[in-house]
Structures are given as structure tokens and as C-alpha cells.
Design a protein around this motif. Structure first.
Motif, short mmCIF file in Angstrom:
data_model
loop_
_atom_site.label_atom_id
_atom_site.label_comp_id
_atom_site.label_asym_id
_atom_site.label_seq_id
_atom_site.Cartn_x
_atom_site.Cartn_y
_atom_site.Cartn_z
N VAL A 8 -10.74 -2.41 -4.99
CA VAL A 8 -10.62 -1.29 -5.93
C VAL A 8 -11.80 -1.29 -6.91
N VAL A 9 -12.12 -2.47 -7.43
CA VAL A 9 -13.22 -2.55 -8.39
C VAL A 9 -14.53 -2.12 -7.74
N ALA A 10 -14.80 -2.63 -6.54
CA ALA A 10 -16.07 -2.31 -5.89
C ALA A 10 -16.14 -0.84 -5.53
N ALA A 11 -14.99 -0.28 -5.08
CA ALA A 11 -15.00 1.12 -4.66
C ALA A 11 -15.19 2.06 -5.83
N THR A 12 -14.72 1.65 -7.02
CA THR A 12 -14.79 2.57 -8.15
C THR A 12 -15.96 2.30 -9.08
N ALA A 13 -16.66 1.18 -8.86
CA ALA A 13 -17.76 0.83 -9.76
C ALA A 13 -18.81 1.94 -9.88
N ARG B 205 -5.40 -0.42 -11.37
CA ARG B 205 -5.50 -1.86 -11.10
C ARG B 205 -4.26 -2.59 -11.59
N SER B 206 -3.79 -2.25 -12.78
CA SER B 206 -2.60 -2.97 -13.23
C SER B 206 -1.39 -2.55 -12.41
N GLY B 207 -1.39 -1.28 -11.92
CA GLY B 207 -0.33 -0.85 -11.03
C GLY B 207 -0.34 -1.66 -9.74
N LEU B 208 -1.52 -1.87 -9.20
CA LEU B 208 -1.63 -2.64 -7.96
C LEU B 208 -1.14 -4.07 -8.18
N GLY B 209 -1.49 -4.65 -9.32
CA GLY B 209 -1.03 -6.00 -9.63
C GLY B 209 0.49 -6.06 -9.66
N ALA C 143 -2.18 -15.00 -3.50
CA ALA C 143 -3.26 -14.99 -4.49
C ALA C 143 -4.52 -14.38 -3.90
N LEU C 144 -4.85 -14.83 -2.68
CA LEU C 144 -6.07 -14.32 -2.05
C LEU C 144 -5.96 -12.82 -1.79
N LEU C 145 -4.82 -12.40 -1.25
CA LEU C 145 -4.63 -10.99 -0.92
C LEU C 145 -4.74 -10.11 -2.17
N GLY C 146 -4.08 -10.55 -3.22
CA GLY C 146 -4.12 -9.78 -4.46
C GLY C 146 -5.54 -9.67 -5.01
N LYS C 147 -6.24 -10.79 -4.97
CA LYS C 147 -7.61 -10.81 -5.48
C LYS C 147 -8.51 -9.89 -4.64
N VAL C 148 -8.36 -9.97 -3.31
CA VAL C 148 -9.20 -9.15 -2.43
C VAL C 148 -8.93 -7.66 -2.67
N CYS C 149 -7.63 -7.30 -2.77
CA CYS C 149 -7.31 -5.88 -2.99
C CYS C 149 -7.89 -5.38 -4.30
N LEU D 185 0.83 -1.21 0.00
CA LEU D 185 0.00 0.00 0.00
C LEU D 185 0.86 1.26 0.00
N ALA D 186 1.95 1.23 0.80
CA ALA D 186 2.81 2.42 0.83
C ALA D 186 3.44 2.65 -0.54
#
Ligand SMILES: Nc1ncnc2c1ncn2[C@@H]1O[C@H](COP(=O)(O)OP(=O)(O)OP(=O)(O)O)[C@@H](O)[C@H]1O
Ligand SMILES: [Mg+2]
Lengths: 290, 260
Positions: free
Chosen positions: A272-277, A216-220, A262-268, A100-101
């Protein structure tokens, strides 16, 4: 031969048309569509679940040893014991904090510089070639330099992650801004919007969907780089768990850490998707059409 | 009154798009501009809207020079150009955001009502048909209450039925506040059924070829013999305007009046 086959073409093509049309005549179209759309996502589970069960059985029946590739039950057990002792959450917390930082810095600078590059031709002429050249460097190559410059603690890790996040965000935002429809900007001009109002009321909303994709791709990439950062030396974090598992000869722990990643990445990403939808509800998505 | 004097425009690449255009349009008049493709109609509207600068000449609205986008001039582009992230009501209100909220909402509601989209106010542009989007774009221009309303081929992408109903909408809107309207069109029938005067332009470089007055009450009877006569007259002028060989003198507006 040519002369005899040519006239018969219409009659030979007729039966194939009829057979093509047949299914939609005999079964209701909605049923066909339901069968087509409801099942496929379940199909995706067949291979991994089948392989996992097969491996579990093979190890149980003594057909395989399962020392280097532990059966799913052992991996889950390792995962569960890490979670129960609270150890997992310490590592997850450390990794998440770094991602996150680094993501915050990378996304911030990527957005700002991307905006300048998209909006100002002069800025683009001056800075873009350098940034593109830096982008061509595989980011892991920076590791030794960052270790020298920023030490072995958090700073170097966060900077490495920030570098990884920066480029996709920068490119995405610069492209989005350069691609804003000039015709929409002209609507702003007709109503005499100030430069600030033009940015706020036309440019920002116009680039929002592409900005979200860039974020999103940056977060990935942030998650990719946190592994690299933690492998280069850390006392906690999921990457440390990987390394520790290797040194202790515990593949089950390595796999548990991979699952946690995998789980952490998917959740994050999901957050992002839910917050920006709601911000992009106006988009003409195919989902809205079907 | 809206006046264009000696307006010329040469684009940066040397294209001579307009040459000494002179027009004087009375307040409340509807002026149609027709002419072959590339004769500078869009260029003319963009200059009047203040989106481009003229090479020479002047444009004034009630004596005030137009040097850039001006509150007295509104334009609806050929494409609807709606902002896809704003609902219909917010699109219509886009240009009047600095009004106090109450007045803004009242004006927007009125404009949407007038173009017959009251039940669509909260929908996204993508959920509207082409004709509905076009009406939103006209309402957006109207809501700022411009003295001069410029419409660049606003109905060209529509079928004849929708077009006829939009003509009615437009005339009701016009009747409510009587702005000066300049409408560019490729459709001679549209020009004759809407306008008080039809300006026929001629290309390379773009200039006024002939002006034909259509003096008839509204609503216009398309079956009246005079309607056909006016149409033929415009078509004829268009035909001649495209034969660029002869150097035609622009006839005075007064000589080309038509009554029925
Ligand atoms: N931005 C520009 N740069 C250079 N030339 C231009 C530009 N815009 C238009 N032109 C030229 O100016 C002339 C007039 O163009 P304009 O768009 O005003 O025509 P128009 O009458 O609106 O045509 P149409 O009926 O096809 O829309 C054309 O020859 C065109 O090629
Ligand atoms: Mg045009």
C-alpha cells in the motif's frame, strides 16, 4: 550568600557552554550526524536476536526444556516444512483472500460514508451518532450474532473483517474532508469549478494523504479481525493454523503462524505504501528536508 | 470600465462592514486601496470577486453585473493559496483547464516567464520561497486574462527588496495586457508608486474617505519631490480617516488631484 553567588553566575555558566560546544569543534559535524543516524536501527535487532540466540543456547545446553517455548531453530523448521509441503501457502491464500475481501468492502463503505459525513452536515447529524455508538461496541462482540445471521462460512468472516476496517476508514475520511482548507476550496470557486470538478480537482487530492493513512490503519485492523474470524471456526487460514497448533500441542506451529501473520501484514502494508507513494510526493515531509 | 454603486455589506452577525461604496475605475487603471485594519478592504474585494453577496448595491464590469465568480474578474488572495499537490505550472494553469491544451500550455509558459519563474515551472509549491509563491499566485490570476485583477495585500509578507522587484514584475505584467488593477495595501509608498489613484477608506462602517490621484509617468521616481508629496498626502488622509469622531464628508475625486 545570595549576593556573592549572583555576580559569579556568568563565570560559572561559561565552562558549561564551552563543554557543550566542544564536541562539534573537535569532530566534524557530519561525522557526528552519521554516527547518530546510521546505527540506531541496528540497535533494534540486539534485543530480539540476543534473546533468540540465548534461548537456542539454553535449550541446546539442556538448561531449559523448550517444550512450551520451542527454540528458534524448531520454529523455523516448522515454518519451513509448512512452506515446503505447500500447506502454508494454502493457509496464507485463504487468510489473504478474506482480509482483502473484507478490506475491500470496509474501505469502500468507509470511504463513501466518510465522504458524505465530511461533506454534508445533515448527513453527519443523522448518521454519525449511530455510527459512533456502533463503533463503541467491541467488534468481536458481533461474532455470535454474525454466526447466527450469516452462518459459519465465509460470509460472516468477511463481514466481521469489513466492520473492523470500516470504522478507521470512515473516521479518517470524514475528518479529512471536514478539515479541507476552506481557502483552497475558494480558489476552486474563483475559477468557477463545477461541484464535480471541485471534488475531483480540489477535495480528492487534498484528502489523499489522510485517506491513505486511514486505509493503512484499516488494513491493520483487517488483519486483527481475520484472526478473530478464523478462530471462530475455519478449515483453513493462518488463524486455523493457530488453533490447530493449540489443539495438537504444537507451539512451534503456532509461532510459525504468528511469524507468517507478521510477514504478511508487513508486506501488505508495504505494498500500500509503495503503491501510493507517488501520489503524495508533493507533501512537505520531513524526510524531504533532512 | 468597472463600476461599484452604493455597495453595502452587513455580515450575518450584524457587522456593518461596508456602507455605500461608490467607485468608477477606468479600463487599464491601477487603483490602490488603503485604510486602517478592519475598514472593509478585503470585504470589498471579496464582493467584487463574487465570493460574497452584497447586502445592497451593484457591481458591474463593462456593464455586466457581477453576481458570483466571473471570468472577467481575477483575484490573488493575501496568502498564495497554491494547491500543494500541483507543480508550479499546473497551479498557474489551474483556472484555464478548459482551454485547448496547446493554447493553455503556451499561456501558462508565458505567464510563468513573465513572473520570472521559468526555471521553477516543474517544482512543488513547498520548494518555493514566499515571494516566489506569491508570484505564482499572481500568475494564476493573470493567466485567465481577467479584465479586472484584484490583489489583496499581495506583498505584505515580503521584505522591501523582494517587494520592489515584485512591483516591477507587476508593472511589466500590467503593461502587457493593461487590465484594471485594484490593489489593497497597508504600505503608502507601495500605493503611491503603483497606482493612478489611491482610495483611502475609513472604518466603522467602511466607506470611501478620500481619493487621491497620482498623475505621474511610469516607472516612478521615488526621489522626486512630487512622490514624497503624494505620500504625505495619503498619509495625512489616512490619519484623518482614523479619527472617526468627526463626520467627514467624502470629497470629490477631482479636487484631490496631484501633479508632478
Ligand atoms: N465573515 C465575517 N463575518 C463577520 N464579520 C466579518 C467577516 N469578515 C470580516 N468581518 C468584519 O468586517 C469588517 C471588515 O473586515 P475586512 O476583512 O474587510 O477588513 P480589512 O480592511 O481587510 O482589514 P485588514 O486590513 O486588517 O485586512 C471587520 O470589522 C471584520 O471584523
Ligand atoms: Mg484584509
Amino acid at each position: 550568600m545570595d549576593a556573592s553567588t549572583l555576580p559569579s553566575q556568568p563565570s560559572t555558566s561559561l565552562p558549561t557552554d564551552a563543554t557543550n560546544a566542544a564536541p562539534s569543534l573537535t569532530t566534524p559535524r557530519s561525522a557526528v550526524r552519521a554516527r547518530r543516524t546510521a546505527r540506531p536501527w541496528l540497535l533494534g535487532f540486539v534485543l530480539p536476536v540476543g534473546l533468540a540466540l540465548g534461548w537456542e543456547l539454553a535449550v541446546r545446553l539442556g538448561l531449559a526444556q523448550g517444550r512450551l517455548m520451542p527454540p528458534p531453530s524448531k520454529i523455523l523448521e516448522a515454518f519451513w516444512s509448512l512452506a515446503r509441503t505447500g500447506e502454508l501457502w494454502v493457509h496464507v491464500g485463504a487468510t489473504l483472500g478474506r482480509v482483502l475481501a473484507g478490506f475491500a468492502f470496509g474501505a469502500l463503505f468507509g470511504t463513501l460514508l466518510g465522504a458524505f459525513a465530511g461533506a454534508s452536515e445533515r448527513f453527519r447529524w443523522i448518521f454519525d451518532p449511530t455510527l459512533q455508538a456502533l463503533r463503541a461496541v467491541p467488534s468481536i462482540a458481533w461474532v455470535p450474532l454474525f454466526l447466527l445471521w450469516f452462518g459459519i462460512f465465509e460470509t460472516s468472516k468477511i463481514i466481521l473483517i469489513a466492520v473492523g476496517v470500516f470504522f478507521p476508514v470512515y473516521l479518517g475520511v470524514a475528518g479529512a474532508i471536514a478539515g479541507i482548507d476552506r481557502k483552497l476550496l475558494e480558489v476552486g470557486r474563483v475559477f468557477r469549478l463545477s461541484p464535480f470538478a471541485t471534488v475531483r480537482r480540489v477535495m480528492l487530492p487534498a484528502v489523499l494523504p489522510e485517506w491513505i493513512i486511514a486505509i493503512r490503519s484499516g488494513l491493520g485492523l483487517g488483519f486483527m479481525f481475520v484472526v478473530a474470524a478464523e478462530l471462530m471456526g475455519a478449515s483453513e487460514g493462518l488463524g486455523y493454523l493457530l488453533l490447530d497448533g493449540q489443539q495438537m500441542g504444537r507451539p512451534d506451529q503456532i509461532l510459525a503462524a504468528i511469524i507468517a501473520f507478521a510477514l504478511l501484514g508487513k508486506v501488505c502494508d508495504g505494498i500500500v505504501v509503495a503503491a501510493t507513494a507517488p501520489l503524495t510526493a508533493w507533501q512537505d515531509l520531513r524526510r524531504g528536508r533532512l | 470600465m468597472f463600476v461599484v454603486q452604493g455597495l453595502s455589506k452587513t455580515y450575518a452577525d450584524g457587522t456593518h462592514a461596508l456602507q455605500s461604496i461608490n467607485l468608477a475605475v477606468e479600463a487599464g487603471e491601477i487603483l490602490a486601496v488603503v485604510g486602517g485594519s478592519g475598514c472593509g478592504k478585503t470585504t470589498l474585494l471579496r464582493l467584487v470577486a463574487g465570493l460574497d453577496t452584497a447586502t445592497s448595491g451593484a457591481i458591474t464590469v463593462d456593464g455586466e453585473p457581477i453576481l458570483g465568480p466571473h471570468p472577467a474578474v481575477g483575484i490573488a488572495f493575501q496568502e498564495p493559496r497554491l494547491l500543494p499537490w500541483l507543480c508550479v505550472a499546473d497551479n498557474v494553469g489551474f483556472g484555464v483547464m478548459d482551454l485547448p491544451r496547446g493554447e493553455r500550455e503556451a499561456r501558462v509558459a508565458e505567464a510563468i516567464e513573465r513572473v520570472g519563474l521559468a526555471e521553477h515551472a516543474q517544482r512543488w509549491p513547498r520548494e518555493l520561497s514566499g515571494g516566489q509563491q506569491q508570484r505564482v499566485s499572481i500568475a494564476r490570476a493573470l493567466v485567465a486574462r481577467p479584465k479586472v485583477l484584484l490583489l489583496d495585500e499581495p506583498f505584505s509578507a515580503l521584505d522591501a527588496f523582494t517587494r520592489a522587484s515584485l512591483h516591477e514584475h507587476l508593472l511589466t505584467l500590467w503593461a502587457a495586457s493593461r487590465p484594471t488593477v485594484v490593489i489593497v495595501t497597508h504600505d503608502v509608498e507601495e500605493a503611491v508608486s503603483l497606482a493612478d489613484r489611491v482610495v483611502v477608506m475609513r472604518p466603522r462602517p467602511g466607506r470611501v474617505f478620500e481619493t487621491i490621484s497620482v498623475r505621474a509617468g511610469r516607472p516612478r521616481d521615488k526621489l522626486a519631490p512630487g512622490f514624497d508629496k503624494a505620500k504625505r498626502r495619503v498619509l495625512n488622509a489616512l490619519d484623518r480617516s482614523l479619527k472617526t469622531a468627526e463626520d467627514h464628508q467624502t470629497p470629490s475625486a477631482g479636487g484631490a488631484e496631484l501633479w508632478w
